[in-house]
Design a protein around this motif. Structure first.
Motif, PDB file in Angstrom:
ATOM      1  N   GLY A  31     -29.204  -6.445  99.861  1.00 45.34           N
ATOM      2  CA  GLY A  31     -29.134  -6.897  98.634  1.00 45.34           C
ATOM      3  C   GLY A  31     -29.899  -8.474  98.683  1.00 45.34           C
ATOM      4  O   GLY A  31     -29.642  -9.230  97.558  1.00 45.34           O
ATOM      5  N   ILE A  32     -30.690  -8.718  99.573  1.00 47.54           N
ATOM      6  CA  ILE A  32     -31.411 -10.024  99.720  1.00 47.54           C
ATOM      7  C   ILE A  32     -32.831  -9.857  99.289  1.00 47.54           C
ATOM      8  O   ILE A  32     -33.538  -8.854  99.302  1.00 47.54           O
ATOM      9  N   VAL A  33     -33.338 -10.943  98.513  1.00 44.23           N
ATOM     10  CA  VAL A  33     -34.582 -11.090  97.958  1.00 44.23           C
ATOM     11  C   VAL A  33     -35.333 -12.112  98.504  1.00 44.23           C
ATOM     12  O   VAL A  33     -34.788 -12.940  99.059  1.00 44.23           O
ATOM     13  N   GLY A  34     -36.763 -11.846  98.470  1.00 44.65           N
ATOM     14  CA  GLY A  34     -37.580 -12.792  98.977  1.00 44.65           C
ATOM     15  C   GLY A  34     -39.048 -12.237  99.481  1.00 44.65           C
ATOM     16  O   GLY A  34     -39.426 -11.326  98.925  1.00 44.65           O
ATOM     17  N   TRP A  35     -39.469 -12.876 100.630  1.00 44.67           N
ATOM     18  CA  TRP A  35     -40.649 -12.151 101.105  1.00 44.67           C
ATOM     19  C   TRP A  35     -40.890 -12.529 102.722  1.00 44.67           C
ATOM     20  O   TRP A  35     -39.984 -13.284 103.092  1.00 44.67           O
ATOM     21  N   VAL A  36     -41.645 -11.758 103.600  1.00 46.04           N
ATOM     22  CA  VAL A  36     -41.842 -11.893 104.741  1.00 46.04           C
ATOM     23  C   VAL A  36     -43.469 -11.754 105.092  1.00 46.04           C
ATOM     24  O   VAL A  36     -44.056 -11.013 104.519  1.00 46.04           O
ATOM     25  N   GLN A  49     -33.490 -15.116  99.851  1.00 46.66           N
ATOM     26  CA  GLN A  49     -32.513 -15.791  98.880  1.00 46.66           C
ATOM     27  C   GLN A  49     -31.357 -14.636  98.582  1.00 46.66           C
ATOM     28  O   GLN A  49     -31.636 -13.473  98.572  1.00 46.66           O
ATOM     29  N   GLY A  50     -30.148 -15.002  98.278  1.00 43.81           N
ATOM     30  CA  GLY A  50     -28.993 -14.137  98.319  1.00 43.81           C
ATOM     31  C   GLY A  50     -27.590 -14.759  98.287  1.00 43.81           C
ATOM     32  O   GLY A  50     -27.536 -15.906  98.450  1.00 43.81           O
ATOM     33  N   ASP A  51     -26.553 -13.777  98.217  1.00 43.87           N
ATOM     34  CA  ASP A  51     -25.199 -14.137  98.470  1.00 43.87           C
ATOM     35  C   ASP A  51     -25.036 -14.923  99.854  1.00 43.87           C
ATOM     36  O   ASP A  51     -25.767 -14.399 100.928  1.00 43.87           O
ATOM     37  N   LYS A  57     -25.251 -12.854 107.745  1.00 48.14           N
ATOM     38  CA  LYS A  57     -25.323 -11.607 108.480  1.00 48.14           C
ATOM     39  C   LYS A  57     -27.084 -11.324 108.697  1.00 48.14           C
ATOM     40  O   LYS A  57     -27.407 -11.094 109.748  1.00 48.14           O
ATOM     41  N   PHE A  58     -27.847 -11.767 107.470  1.00 51.11           N
ATOM     42  CA  PHE A  58     -29.282 -11.434 107.619  1.00 51.11           C
ATOM     43  C   PHE A  58     -29.835 -12.439 108.834  1.00 51.11           C
ATOM     44  O   PHE A  58     -30.522 -12.228 109.463  1.00 51.11           O
ATOM     45  N   LYS A  59     -29.398 -13.859 108.953  1.00 45.90           N
ATOM     46  CA  LYS A  59     -29.842 -14.697 110.075  1.00 45.90           C
ATOM     47  C   LYS A  59     -29.532 -14.182 111.348  1.00 45.90           C
ATOM     48  O   LYS A  59     -30.255 -14.143 112.118  1.00 45.90           O
ATOM     49  N   ALA A  63     -32.138 -12.890 114.190  1.00 44.33           N
ATOM     50  CA  ALA A  63     -32.007 -13.223 115.783  1.00 44.33           C
ATOM     51  C   ALA A  63     -32.171 -11.870 116.654  1.00 44.33           C
ATOM     52  O   ALA A  63     -32.939 -12.205 117.990  1.00 44.33           O
ATOM     53  N   ALA A  64     -31.680 -10.768 116.038  1.00 46.44           N
ATOM     54  CA  ALA A  64     -31.828  -9.714 117.119  1.00 46.44           C
ATOM     55  C   ALA A  64     -33.073  -8.814 117.105  1.00 46.44           C
ATOM     56  O   ALA A  64     -33.572  -8.746 117.895  1.00 46.44           O
ATOM     57  N   GLY A  65     -33.642  -8.913 115.776  1.00 48.40           N
ATOM     58  CA  GLY A  65     -34.808  -8.328 115.869  1.00 48.40           C
ATOM     59  C   GLY A  65     -34.860  -6.638 115.963  1.00 48.40           C
ATOM     60  O   GLY A  65     -33.839  -6.097 116.346  1.00 48.40           O
ATOM     61  N   PRO A  66     -35.793  -5.984 115.758  1.00 52.29           N
ATOM     62  CA  PRO A  66     -35.956  -4.432 116.015  1.00 52.29           C
ATOM     63  C   PRO A  66     -36.096  -4.294 117.537  1.00 52.29           C
ATOM     64  O   PRO A  66     -36.515  -5.118 117.940  1.00 52.29           O
ATOM     65  N   PRO A  67     -35.859  -2.912 117.594  1.00 54.29           N
ATOM     66  CA  PRO A  67     -36.302  -2.478 119.146  1.00 54.29           C
ATOM     67  C   PRO A  67     -37.745  -2.883 119.643  1.00 54.29           C
ATOM     68  O   PRO A  67     -38.751  -3.098 118.664  1.00 54.29           O
ATOM     69  N   TYR A  68     -38.135  -3.300 120.592  1.00 57.90           N
ATOM     70  CA  TYR A  68     -39.481  -3.831 121.201  1.00 57.90           C
ATOM     71  C   TYR A  68     -39.889  -5.341 120.830  1.00 57.90           C
ATOM     72  O   TYR A  68     -40.745  -5.786 121.198  1.00 57.90           O
ATOM     73  N   ALA A  69     -39.037  -6.108 120.018  1.00 54.43           N
ATOM     74  CA  ALA A  69     -39.203  -7.370 119.521  1.00 54.43           C
ATOM     75  C   ALA A  69     -38.410  -8.279 120.666  1.00 54.43           C
ATOM     76  O   ALA A  69     -37.570  -7.925 121.108  1.00 54.43           O
ATOM     77  N   TYR A  70     -38.949  -9.411 120.549  1.00 56.25           N
ATOM     78  CA  TYR A  70     -38.305 -10.449 121.718  1.00 56.25           C
ATOM     79  C   TYR A  70     -38.388 -11.760 120.708  1.00 56.25           C
ATOM     80  O   TYR A  70     -39.319 -12.148 120.606  1.00 56.25           O
ATOM     81  N   VAL A  71     -37.258 -12.098 119.941  1.00 59.80           N
ATOM     82  CA  VAL A  71     -37.106 -13.391 119.605  1.00 59.80           C
ATOM     83  C   VAL A  71     -36.819 -14.657 120.544  1.00 59.80           C
ATOM     84  O   VAL A  71     -35.767 -14.652 121.256  1.00 59.80           O
TER      85      VAL A  71
END
Length: 94
Positions: A31-36, A49-51, A57-59, A63-71
């Motif tokens: 339920g978060i809004v915004g863009w990427v 933006q959101g609660d 949790k979104f942060k 930090a974790a990202g999807p598989p194959y990504a490395y943050v």
């Protein structure tokens, strides 16, 4: 419910690995809004933006990202309270 907003920059192996799709799907589910979007310097940038609790949790998800990504680095800026959301959904911008 306290509404917050922040901008983010994600460094690492974050382009070509489905990172924007991961961010958008995660945000919409929570339920978060915004863009990427991809930045020309190889990072992924966005605004969320959101609660306050959902954004915390979104942060963690960023930090974790999807598989194959490395943050390697994650920066947040312009964090503030908002009285209302400025976006209606979460979009991938090109």
């Amino acid at each position: 419910m306290a509404l917050k907003t922040f901008e983010f920059v994600v460094h690492g192996r974050v382009q070509g690995v489905g990172f924007r799709h991961f961010v958008a799907t995660t945000a919409r589910t929570d339920g978060i809004v915004g863009w990427v979007k991809n930045h020309s310097n190889g990072t992924v940038v966005g605004l969320a933006q959101g609660d306050e609790e959902k954004l915390a949790k979104f942060k963690q998800d960023l930090a974790a990202g999807p598989p194959y990504a490395y943050v390697s680095k994650l920066k947040f800026s312009n964090e503030s309270d908002v009285s209302q959301l400025q976006y209606r959904s979460f979009n991938i911008v090109h």
